[in-house]
Write a protein that holds these residues in place. Sequence first.
Motif, PDB file in Angstrom:
ATOM      1  N   LEU A  63      -8.449  10.142 -16.077  1.00 58.85           N
ATOM      2  CA  LEU A  63      -7.907  11.474 -15.829  1.00 58.85           C
ATOM      3  C   LEU A  63      -7.511  12.077 -17.168  1.00 58.85           C
ATOM      4  CD1 LEU A  63      -7.145  13.569 -13.665  1.00 58.85           C
ATOM      5  CD2 LEU A  63      -4.871  12.531 -13.602  1.00 58.85           C
ATOM      6  N   ARG A  64      -8.398  12.904 -17.716  1.00 61.18           N
ATOM      7  CA  ARG A  64      -8.188  13.550 -19.011  1.00 61.18           C
ATOM      8  C   ARG A  64      -7.792  12.542 -20.092  1.00 61.18           C
ATOM      9  NH1 ARG A  64      -6.331  16.786 -15.180  1.00 61.18           N
ATOM     10  NH2 ARG A  64      -4.142  16.342 -15.429  1.00 61.18           N
ATOM     11  N   GLY A  65      -8.540  11.457 -20.161  1.00 62.62           N
ATOM     12  CA  GLY A  65      -8.321  10.457 -21.196  1.00 62.62           C
ATOM     13  C   GLY A  65      -7.281   9.398 -20.851  1.00 62.62           C
ATOM     14  N   ARG A  66      -6.691   9.487 -19.700  1.00 66.58           N
ATOM     15  CA  ARG A  66      -5.673   8.511 -19.273  1.00 66.58           C
ATOM     16  C   ARG A  66      -6.238   7.687 -18.132  1.00 66.58           C
ATOM     17  NH1 ARG A  66       0.491  10.190 -17.712  1.00 66.58           N
ATOM     18  NH2 ARG A  66       1.348   8.104 -17.913  1.00 66.58           N
ATOM     19  N   ILE A  67      -6.164   6.362 -18.250  1.00 69.39           N
ATOM     20  CA  ILE A  67      -6.662   5.469 -17.196  1.00 69.39           C
ATOM     21  C   ILE A  67      -5.561   5.293 -16.156  1.00 69.39           C
ATOM     22  CG2 ILE A  67      -7.590   3.183 -16.668  1.00 69.39           C
ATOM     23  CD1 ILE A  67      -9.377   4.984 -18.447  1.00 69.39           C
ATOM     24  N   ILE A  68      -5.918   5.596 -14.901  1.00 71.58           N
ATOM     25  CA  ILE A  68      -4.944   5.554 -13.805  1.00 71.58           C
ATOM     26  C   ILE A  68      -5.487   4.675 -12.682  1.00 71.58           C
ATOM     27  CG2 ILE A  68      -3.812   6.948 -12.029  1.00 71.58           C
ATOM     28  CD1 ILE A  68      -3.838   9.268 -13.995  1.00 71.58           C
ATOM     29  N   VAL A  69      -4.642   3.797 -12.175  1.00 66.48           N
ATOM     30  CA  VAL A  69      -4.990   2.966 -11.033  1.00 66.48           C
ATOM     31  C   VAL A  69      -4.891   3.825  -9.777  1.00 66.48           C
ATOM     32  CG1 VAL A  69      -4.341   0.951  -9.641  1.00 66.48           C
ATOM     33  CG2 VAL A  69      -4.154   0.846 -12.132  1.00 66.48           C
ATOM     34  N   VAL A  70      -5.904   3.705  -8.900  1.00 64.15           N
ATOM     35  CA  VAL A  70      -5.911   4.434  -7.638  1.00 64.15           C
ATOM     36  C   VAL A  70      -5.791   3.422  -6.504  1.00 64.15           C
ATOM     37  CG1 VAL A  70      -7.240   5.936  -6.098  1.00 64.15           C
ATOM     38  CG2 VAL A  70      -7.332   6.295  -8.576  1.00 64.15           C
ATOM     39  N   ILE A  71      -4.797   3.637  -5.639  1.00 65.63           N
ATOM     40  CA  ILE A  71      -4.644   2.772  -4.473  1.00 65.63           C
ATOM     41  C   ILE A  71      -5.086   3.536  -3.229  1.00 65.63           C
ATOM     42  CG2 ILE A  71      -2.762   1.443  -5.517  1.00 65.63           C
ATOM     43  CD1 ILE A  71      -0.830   2.919  -3.615  1.00 65.63           C
ATOM     44  N   SER A  72      -5.629   2.820  -2.288  1.00 64.57           N
ATOM     45  CA  SER A  72      -6.012   3.404  -1.005  1.00 64.57           C
ATOM     46  C   SER A  72      -4.829   3.247  -0.058  1.00 64.57           C
ATOM     47  CB  SER A  72      -7.232   2.685  -0.437  1.00 64.57           C
ATOM     48  OG  SER A  72      -7.415   3.031   0.916  1.00 64.57           O
ATOM     49  N   LEU A  73      -4.187   4.359   0.274  1.00 67.06           N
ATOM     50  CA  LEU A  73      -3.045   4.272   1.187  1.00 67.06           C
ATOM     51  C   LEU A  73      -3.474   3.794   2.565  1.00 67.06           C
ATOM     52  CD1 LEU A  73      -0.653   7.264   0.449  1.00 67.06           C
ATOM     53  CD2 LEU A  73      -0.411   4.869  -0.157  1.00 67.06           C
ATOM     54  N   GLY A  74      -4.701   4.127   2.971  1.00 65.20           N
ATOM     55  CA  GLY A  74      -5.204   3.652   4.261  1.00 65.20           C
ATOM     56  C   GLY A  74      -5.216   2.133   4.315  1.00 65.20           C
ATOM     57  N   LYS A  75      -5.718   1.498   3.252  1.00 62.53           N
ATOM     58  CA  LYS A  75      -5.736   0.036   3.213  1.00 62.53           C
ATOM     59  C   LYS A  75      -4.329  -0.527   3.056  1.00 62.53           C
ATOM     60  CE  LYS A  75     -10.434  -0.628   1.641  1.00 62.53           C
ATOM     61  NZ  LYS A  75     -11.313  -1.051   0.562  1.00 62.53           N
ATOM     62  N   LYS A  76      -3.517   0.119   2.246  1.00 65.66           N
ATOM     63  CA  LYS A  76      -2.150  -0.361   2.017  1.00 65.66           C
ATOM     64  C   LYS A  76      -1.347  -0.363   3.313  1.00 65.66           C
ATOM     65  CE  LYS A  76       1.552  -1.388  -0.335  1.00 65.66           C
ATOM     66  NZ  LYS A  76       1.911  -2.761  -0.281  1.00 65.66           N
ATOM     67  N   PHE A  77      -1.525   0.691   4.131  1.00 67.68           N
ATOM     68  CA  PHE A  77      -0.775   0.812   5.377  1.00 67.68           C
ATOM     69  C   PHE A  77      -1.530   0.252   6.566  1.00 67.68           C
ATOM     70  CE2 PHE A  77       1.308   4.921   3.587  1.00 67.68           C
ATOM     71  CZ  PHE A  77       2.054   4.163   2.708  1.00 67.68           C
ATOM     72  N   ASP A  78      -2.704  -0.305   6.336  1.00 68.04           N
ATOM     73  CA  ASP A  78      -3.543  -0.850   7.399  1.00 68.04           C
ATOM     74  C   ASP A  78      -3.873   0.212   8.453  1.00 68.04           C
ATOM     75  OD1 ASP A  78      -5.094  -2.854   8.498  1.00 68.04           O
ATOM     76  OD2 ASP A  78      -3.464  -3.651   9.726  1.00 68.04           O
ATOM     77  N   ILE A  79      -4.277   1.380   7.956  1.00 64.67           N
ATOM     78  CA  ILE A  79      -4.701   2.485   8.816  1.00 64.67           C
ATOM     79  C   ILE A  79      -6.178   2.716   8.539  1.00 64.67           C
ATOM     80  CG2 ILE A  79      -4.499   4.960   9.265  1.00 64.67           C
ATOM     81  CD1 ILE A  79      -1.561   4.763   8.458  1.00 64.67           C
ATOM     82  N   GLN A  80      -6.983   2.665   9.594  1.00 65.35           N
ATOM     83  CA  GLN A  80      -8.413   2.917   9.435  1.00 65.35           C
ATOM     84  C   GLN A  80      -8.611   4.366   9.042  1.00 65.35           C
ATOM     85  OE1 GLN A  80      -9.785   0.007   8.954  1.00 65.35           O
ATOM     86  NE2 GLN A  80     -11.597   0.612  10.058  1.00 65.35           N
ATOM     87  N   SER A  81      -9.012   4.592   7.807  1.00 62.43           N
ATOM     88  CA  SER A  81      -9.296   5.949   7.368  1.00 62.43           C
ATOM     89  C   SER A  81     -10.633   6.395   7.913  1.00 62.43           C
ATOM     90  CB  SER A  81      -9.323   6.013   5.834  1.00 62.43           C
ATOM     91  OG  SER A  81      -8.028   5.856   5.326  1.00 62.43           O
ATOM     92  N   CYS A  82     -10.864   7.686   7.769  1.00 55.41           N
ATOM     93  CA  CYS A  82     -12.143   8.241   8.195  1.00 55.41           C
ATOM     94  C   CYS A  82     -13.264   7.624   7.366  1.00 55.41           C
ATOM     95  CB  CYS A  82     -12.149   9.751   7.972  1.00 55.41           C
ATOM     96  SG  CYS A  82     -10.796  10.617   8.765  1.00 55.41           S
ATOM     97  N   ASP A  83     -14.481   7.740   7.887  1.00 56.22           N
ATOM     98  CA  ASP A  83     -15.622   7.336   7.085  1.00 56.22           C
ATOM     99  C   ASP A  83     -15.651   8.210   5.841  1.00 56.22           C
ATOM    100  OD1 ASP A  83     -16.387   5.421   8.915  1.00 56.22           O
ATOM    101  OD2 ASP A  83     -17.636   6.834  10.054  1.00 56.22           O
TER     102      ASP A  83
END
Length: 166
Positions: A63-83
């Motif tokens: 993100l504009r030269g900064r490395i950022i970790v992205v977490i999936s809230l769907g997986k974190k909360f055990d919620i089946q996200s949309c396809d």
Amino acid sequence: MNTLMQKTQVAKQADSDLLQLVIFRLAEEEFGVDIMAVQEIIKMPAITVIPQAPEYVAGVINLRGRIIVVISLGKKFDIQSCDKNEEYKVIVVELENQVIGMMVDSVSEVLRIPSSSVDPAPDIIKSGVSSNYIQGVGKLDDRLLILLDLRNVLSEYETEELSQLV
């Protein structure tokens, strides 16, 4: 003059009783986070997968030269996200002096709701160990919003683990 000052104080009090929230969806559920914790909202960029990362970690982005970790809230909360869809968004927030991205299905709006319309999370929800991230439930007309306490979305161990990934 006194009346004007009193009206101004009442208006300031009314503003302080409002919560300003970013509203997003995971599957069929609506969640809200305090807008003050949100740095920005971006379209889903290309994500680089990190081998042997925790299951809820989608990967890292530049993100504009900064490395950022992205977490999936769907997986974190055990919620089946949309396809897979084009509406996926990343909400960039700061947690424990660490900037992370939270992948969500979509971001719908920014709302101001009175703090009086927020109830504590029901006991049945609070009894779950993984639900300490729920700050309360906001009632808005015919909608219920699950309000997240971002400080508790990740445990201290998980925060430390993410800082080591970058």
